[in-house]
Design a protein around this motif. Sequence first.
Motif, PDB file in Angstrom:
ATOM      1  N   LYS A   1     -19.067  14.605  -7.740  1.00 33.15           N
ATOM      2  CA  LYS A   1     -19.980  14.788  -6.607  1.00 33.15           C
ATOM      3  C   LYS A   1     -19.193  14.885  -5.305  1.00 33.15           C
ATOM      4  O   LYS A   1     -18.353  14.052  -5.003  1.00 33.15           O
TER       5      LYS A   1
ATOM      6  N   LYS B   1     -19.520  17.251  -1.207  1.00 34.89           N
ATOM      7  CA  LYS B   1     -20.386  18.117  -0.395  1.00 34.89           C
ATOM      8  C   LYS B   1     -20.610  19.486  -1.040  1.00 34.89           C
ATOM      9  O   LYS B   1     -21.688  20.071  -0.928  1.00 34.89           O
TER      10      LYS B   1
ATOM     11  N   THR C   1     -21.032  20.236  -4.085  1.00 38.48           N
ATOM     12  CA  THR C   1     -22.021  20.242  -5.175  1.00 38.48           C
ATOM     13  C   THR C   1     -23.446  20.116  -4.655  1.00 38.48           C
ATOM     14  O   THR C   1     -24.392  20.417  -5.371  1.00 38.48           O
ATOM     15  N   LYS C   2     -23.592  19.626  -3.436  1.00 41.44           N
ATOM     16  CA  LYS C   2     -24.945  19.396  -2.898  1.00 41.44           C
ATOM     17  C   LYS C   2     -25.338  20.508  -1.928  1.00 41.44           C
ATOM     18  O   LYS C   2     -24.741  20.646  -0.859  1.00 41.44           O
TER      19      LYS C   2
ATOM     20  N   GLY D   1     -28.456  21.565   0.263  1.00 44.26           N
ATOM     21  CA  GLY D   1     -29.765  21.103   0.745  1.00 44.26           C
ATOM     22  C   GLY D   1     -30.846  22.165   0.541  1.00 44.26           C
ATOM     23  O   GLY D   1     -30.540  23.357   0.380  1.00 44.26           O
TER      24      GLY D   1
ATOM     25  N   LYS E   1     -30.626  26.179   0.543  1.00 41.07           N
ATOM     26  CA  LYS E   1     -30.885  26.843  -0.732  1.00 41.07           C
ATOM     27  C   LYS E   1     -31.872  27.999  -0.534  1.00 41.07           C
ATOM     28  O   LYS E   1     -31.674  29.096  -1.075  1.00 41.07           O
TER      29      LYS E   1
ATOM     30  N   GLY F   1     -22.148  23.651  -1.020  1.00 42.04           N
ATOM     31  CA  GLY F   1     -22.679  23.030   0.196  1.00 42.04           C
ATOM     32  C   GLY F   1     -21.896  23.357   1.457  1.00 42.04           C
ATOM     33  O   GLY F   1     -22.377  23.139   2.566  1.00 42.04           O
TER      34      GLY F   1
ATOM     35  N   THR G   1     -15.717  21.698  -7.128  1.00 38.31           N
ATOM     36  CA  THR G   1     -16.707  20.805  -7.736  1.00 38.31           C
ATOM     37  C   THR G   1     -16.197  20.028  -8.933  1.00 38.31           C
ATOM     38  O   THR G   1     -16.803  19.054  -9.343  1.00 38.31           O
TER      39      THR G   1
END
Lengths: 362, 69
Positions: free
Chosen positions: A2, A4, A6-7, A9, A13, A258, A359
């Motif tokens: 995990k 930034k 991989t995420k 928002g 998106k 991200g 990632t």
Amino acid sequence: MKNKATKIGLRKKIALDLFAKYYQQKVKEHPLDTLFWECTLRCNLACKHCGSDCRKESLFKDMPAEDFLRVIDSLTPHVDPHKVMIVVSGGEPLMRKDLEYVGLELYKRGYPWGMVTNGMALDRARFDSLLRAGLHSITVSLDGFAEQHNAFRGNPQSFDRAWNAIQMISKEEDLVYDVVTCVNQHNFGDLERMKRFLIDGGVKYWRIFTIFPSGRAAEDPTMFLNHEQTVELLEFIKKTREEKEIYLTFACEGFLGGYEAEVRDHFYYCGAGVNVAGIRIDGAISGCTSIRARYDQGNIYKDDFWEVWDKRFEMYRNREWTRKDACKDCKVFKYCLGGGMHLRDENQNMKECLYLTLTEKK
Amino acid sequence: MKTKKRFLRFLIGVLGFSSMMVSCNKEDGDGDIRVMYGVAPAEYKENIHQIDPAATEQPLIVNDEEQSH
């Protein structure tokens, strides 16, 4: 792992989904706005990380200027020349004595043109003659401080020459420019110091890219950043952009999860064959010249350039063929479409995935 | 198609990402963005840098030895 990257928002998106639709429109239109010309494969340096494996002498003769200008003349009825940037690349473009001739002919035809150079041969006289020939944009490579830069470039004067060129260029009004740095294991630790050096030296525009396994660089593992360093690099770019002391951007290399919209001015997409074409030294018509695999779509000595651009380039405009191996079930495939074409080898396999590096801890 | 692109660009802007959708750092009437490939894209300028039409008729000052490092 995990982080930034991989995420993504929800808001981003949705924006990425909309951008994917925008990209599909662009594919349908394929408006040519950038044309690379690989004008020579000769170079006055022999850099360790050269993606084209260039040397002082080349197996290929330089393409005659008239052959390239003939292509331009065949292209002109189909485009608005003011909206097509001609990028002269190599090799080292300054090895050609007729660069000004070509540049001025492009200018007369209404095309903005620019070049990428190592700065070795860019003294005041040559710079002035390029300006008089209508140079619009220029990029100079600087890969660290003197010790590293000279070691990469294999020449003890290369840093001083490049820096002198940058100093000249950055003072020229009306000229679009940037300094480009290839970040790798050797110069990674110097980024903060380098930022300060550039700012203090009056440089306003800086672009960073990471090495991809192509040409001579593919043979040297110390050229590549690992997971932690890649994340740290993007954090560095993000922070520098927030500080606004120097305009810094990451190159077009790959989808960044991200980090999209935080380290460059556009969402990721590979424009090769969509809005970018390249003419290689042997006349091959391709996407951008960073693509070393022979994904040629035609040749200026046999085909009409515009016919090729308008009717071929299927593999560039429909990237479904990349949906295999690591890309097969990748959840961000719809945004990245298998990554940049320059990261595919002759067998259409992926050489590197920046998103995976970001990632997954390797 | 241009209308659709402009609309998509508008929506992306509404989401707060308008800075991702500019062309050469300014809006483009065709709805297109310009991305940096190789060099930064530049707008064509008439008479940029006092163009010298005779530039290519003058012998260039190029030192072969200098170039051949």
